[in-house]
Each structure stands twice: as C-alpha cells, then as structure tokens.
Design an enzyme around this catalytic site. Structure first.
Site, PDB file in Angstrom:
ATOM      1  CD  GLU A  20      34.625  33.690  44.187  1.00 33.48           C
ATOM      2  OE1 GLU A  20      34.537  33.718  42.951  1.00 33.48           O
ATOM      3  OE2 GLU A  20      35.665  33.981  44.798  1.00 33.48           O
ATOM      4  NE  ARG A 103      34.640  25.258  49.065  1.00 31.00           N
ATOM      5  CZ  ARG A 103      35.054  26.384  48.477  1.00 31.00           C
ATOM      6  NH1 ARG A 103      35.149  26.467  47.162  1.00 31.00           N
ATOM      7  NH2 ARG A 103      35.417  27.418  49.206  1.00 31.00           N
ATOM      8  CG  ASN A 105      37.483  28.412  44.854  1.00 38.18           C
ATOM      9  OD1 ASN A 105      36.406  28.623  45.423  1.00 38.18           O
ATOM     10  ND2 ASN A 105      38.456  29.291  44.822  1.00 38.18           N
ATOM     11  CD  GLU A 123      38.922  29.037  52.033  1.00 36.90           C
ATOM     12  OE1 GLU A 123      37.711  29.308  51.983  1.00 36.90           O
ATOM     13  OE2 GLU A 123      39.808  29.808  51.681  1.00 36.90           O
ATOM     14  CG  ASN A 156      40.180  32.024  43.602  1.00 36.89           C
ATOM     15  OD1 ASN A 156      39.007  32.117  43.236  1.00 36.89           O
ATOM     16  ND2 ASN A 156      40.533  32.119  44.870  1.00 36.89           N
ATOM     17  CG  ASP A 206      38.848  35.354  45.209  1.00 35.11           C
ATOM     18  OD1 ASP A 206      38.558  34.460  44.413  1.00 35.11           O
ATOM     19  OD2 ASP A 206      38.335  35.407  46.347  1.00 35.11           O
TER      20      ASP A 206
HETATM   21  O1  LIG Z   1      35.905  32.335  46.795  1.00 34.06           O
HETATM   22  C1  LIG Z   1      36.965  31.755  46.745  1.00 34.06           C
HETATM   23  O2  LIG Z   1      37.720  31.776  45.805  1.00 34.06           O
HETATM   24  C2  LIG Z   1      37.303  30.937  47.949  1.00 34.06           C
HETATM   25  O3  LIG Z   1      36.405  29.868  47.955  1.00 34.06           O
HETATM   26  C3  LIG Z   1      37.129  31.820  49.156  1.00 34.06           C
HETATM   27  O4  LIG Z   1      37.032  31.118  50.299  1.00 34.06           O
HETATM   28  C4  LIG Z   1      38.129  32.929  49.251  1.00 34.06           C
HETATM   29  O5  LIG Z   1      38.214  33.612  48.047  1.00 34.06           O
HETATM   30  C5  LIG Z   1      39.477  32.554  49.754  1.00 34.06           C
HETATM   31  O6  LIG Z   1      39.420  32.279  51.115  1.00 34.06           O
HETATM   32  C6  LIG Z   1      40.504  33.620  49.529  1.00 34.06           C
HETATM   33  O7  LIG Z   1      41.724  33.119  49.630  1.00 34.06           O
HETATM   34 ZN   LIG Z   2      37.418  32.943  44.089  1.00 38.02          ZN
END
Ligand SMILES: O=C(O)[C@H](O)[C@@H](O)[C@H](O)[C@H](O)CO
Ligand SMILES: [Zn+2]
Length: 301
Positions: A20, A103, A105, A123, A156, A206
């Site tokens: 990521e 947490r 993201n 998750e 996201n 995402d």
């Molecule tokens: O990377 C992220 O943004 C989340 O932490 C991931 O777990 C996935 O992208 C998510 O599950 C998609 O919905």
């Molecule tokens: Zn993401």
C-alpha cells in the site's frame, strides 16, 4: 483520439501481504511503500533494485516524505516520524484512543504539508469489519491533529486537485469517489459530493492519485485494474488491467513522473488464486501511459 499502449511489468515479486501507499522519492530514485500487516515500510531503489525495510511495532498503513528529512508514517493509530538510519519511529500524535480495534489506513500529505490519514476498524478478512468506526484526520506541521468527520467504513485513497481547491477522497465501502471544496490556507473541507460511482466489475475503490491533466487514477481492489476518471464529467476515461486482482494503490514516479507504480495484496487469496496469480502481492510498473504525474508533497513538520 488514440490511446498510447501501456506496458506492465512486475518489478518486485517479494509477494507482500498487503502492499500500500506507494510514494516516489526523487532524491533516491526510490519507491517507498508499506506492507500493512507485516508492519514494514519498504524502500525499493529503482537503480540497484535493492529493497530496504524498517519494521515497526504495529500495522503501518501509509508513509510520506518529510521536509526536514526522513519520513512520516501512520502506525496503528499513531502518526509517527520515521528515522530510516536508526530505524526508530517517534510518536507525533495518537488518534481514536477510545477505539481499541481501530488502525489508520491510507494517508497522504496535502500541498501545504499537512499529513491527512483516515482510520478503520481492523478487518477480520478483506473488507469484513465493524462498519462506521473510522474517521478522517490530518496532522498539521505543528503536530496538532484535526478531525474532519467520522462514520467512515474504510478510509482510503486521497489526493488534491492541481489548483488545490478540491480534496478527493474514497471511503471504500461507499463504492464512490468523492470530492470536497478545499481551503488550502486552513485545511478545511466542505460540500461533499460524489464524482464517480464504481461499476460492479470495478469492485472496491482503494488508493488514488492525480495526474498532470487533473484526472484521477483509482486502484480497484478485487478489480485487478487502475481506472482513470474525469472528476469534472464523472466519466471513466480509461481502464488498465493488471495480472493480479488485489490492486491496492497507485502513484506516479520514475523519470519526470512518467511511470506509474501499483501495489497489490495477497492476503485474502485462496491457494488456487495464488497459483493462478503468482505475482499477487508484487509491485508493478506501468510505462507508456502517455500522461505524467506530479511529485508527492512532503510533510512540513
Ligand atoms: O489497503 C487498504 O486500504 C485496506 O487496509 C485493505 O485491507 C484493503 O484495501 C481493503 O480490504 C479493501 O477494501
Ligand atoms: Zn488502501
């Protein structure tokens, strides 16, 4: 109009669990990114092809450049300063203290040097989590934190328009790319609206980045693609498919920001899927897109 043909190459096949937050660091010709559940920040030198890693004490969901040197990262529910040389992470601020299962993201720095990042409940499986537990925050250069809103499912992708007057944002489970009016002076956002609703086959929006033409690139988790959107017309302009389904985020980098880097995940895939997609969890480089990106903004604090 003819579209230039893109070439896709897996440049790193270390099969990260959930890659990521790709960020190009021009000064070192490197791509920074994180592997969230592995609690590692990675730096891939595009010239030597070597990867360096720093491991932290909680899931690390985003990394950004820091003006005064080193990096900043979101670790667990903490905004941290990361010193690459001694591998230390110093806490700058903590959020969601009352939400033990949360947490951070995705996160990114705004054009004024504020570090924006949102939270989510942890998750139990990809996209399976307690809903509406997240919030969006930013860390100002003086290290104070502002909260924008709560009720977020999976905070996201984020980026800003080229004139800095619009903030683009994705809450994944809304299946929408949203826009807000943005006040760069104060860091305030207002007037939320949707600029694009994902189609079914595009799956879950995402990570996201903007290009020099002001168009948005969104990585589609479970969709195996990045899509290019015109936020003014709400139309999809282009789809670029990748050889893995769990595409998580994208950024521009390389010479003059003419290449696109895409991160991916392997967590949540079954053994059969992993056999079919041996590059799952890899880092991909797309060349020949015919459009460039812009440099990332560094955190000013
Ligand atoms: O990377 C992220 O943004 C989340 O932490 C991931 O777990 C996935 O992208 C998510 O599950 C998609 O919905
Ligand atoms: Zn993401």
């Amino acid at each position: 109009m003819t579209m230039s043909s893109a070439k896709i190459e897996c440049v790193l096949r270390e099969n990260w669990r959930c890659g990521e937050s790709p960020v190009w660091e021009e000064a070192s010709n490197s791509l920074l990114f994180v592997d969230i559940p592995a609690k590692t920040v990675c730096r891939w030198d595009s010239l030597s092809k070597q990867v360096q890693q720093v491991t932290v004490d909680a899931p690390v969901s985003s990394v950004a450049l820091r003006q005064s040197g080193g990096y900043v990262a979101t670790v667990g529910t903490k905004f941290c300063a990361l010193n690459w040389d001694d591998q230390s992470a110093v806490v700058l601020a903590t959020v969601d203290k009352d939400k033990k299962n949360n947490r951070f993201n995705d996160g990114k720095v705004d054009p004024a040097g504020r570090y924006f990042a949102g939270t989510m409940a942890e998750e139990t499986a990809p996209a399976v989590l307690e809903r509406r537990q997240g919030s969006l925050y930013s860390l100002f250069p003086d290290h104070h934190v502002e909260k924008y809103f709560d009720q977020v499912d999976i905070s996201n992708g984020l980026d800003w328009s080229l004139d800095h007057k619009i903030f683009y944002y994705i809450d994944s489970l809304s299946y929408s790319v949203d826009a807000f009016d943005y006040d760069l002076q104060t860091g305030k956002i207002s007037n939320r609206r949707s600029v694009y609703k994902l189609e079914k086959e595009e799956q879950i929006p995402d990570g996201m980045c903007i290009d020099v033409e002001g168009k948005l690139w969104v990585a589609c988790y479970n969709g195996g693609r990045v899509i290019r959107l015109d936020p003014e017309t709400g139309k999809r302009l282009r789809t670029v498919k990748l050889p893995v389904v769990k595409t998580t985020s994208c950024c521009f980098g390389g010479k003059d920001y003419s290449e696109m880097y895409v991160t991916s995940a392997r967590d949540g895939m079954d053994p059969e899927g992993l056999l079919q997609q041996p590059e799952a969890g890899g880092i991909f480089k797309i060349t020949g897109l015919g459009v460039k990106g812009i440099p990332p903004y560094p955190y000013a604090g």
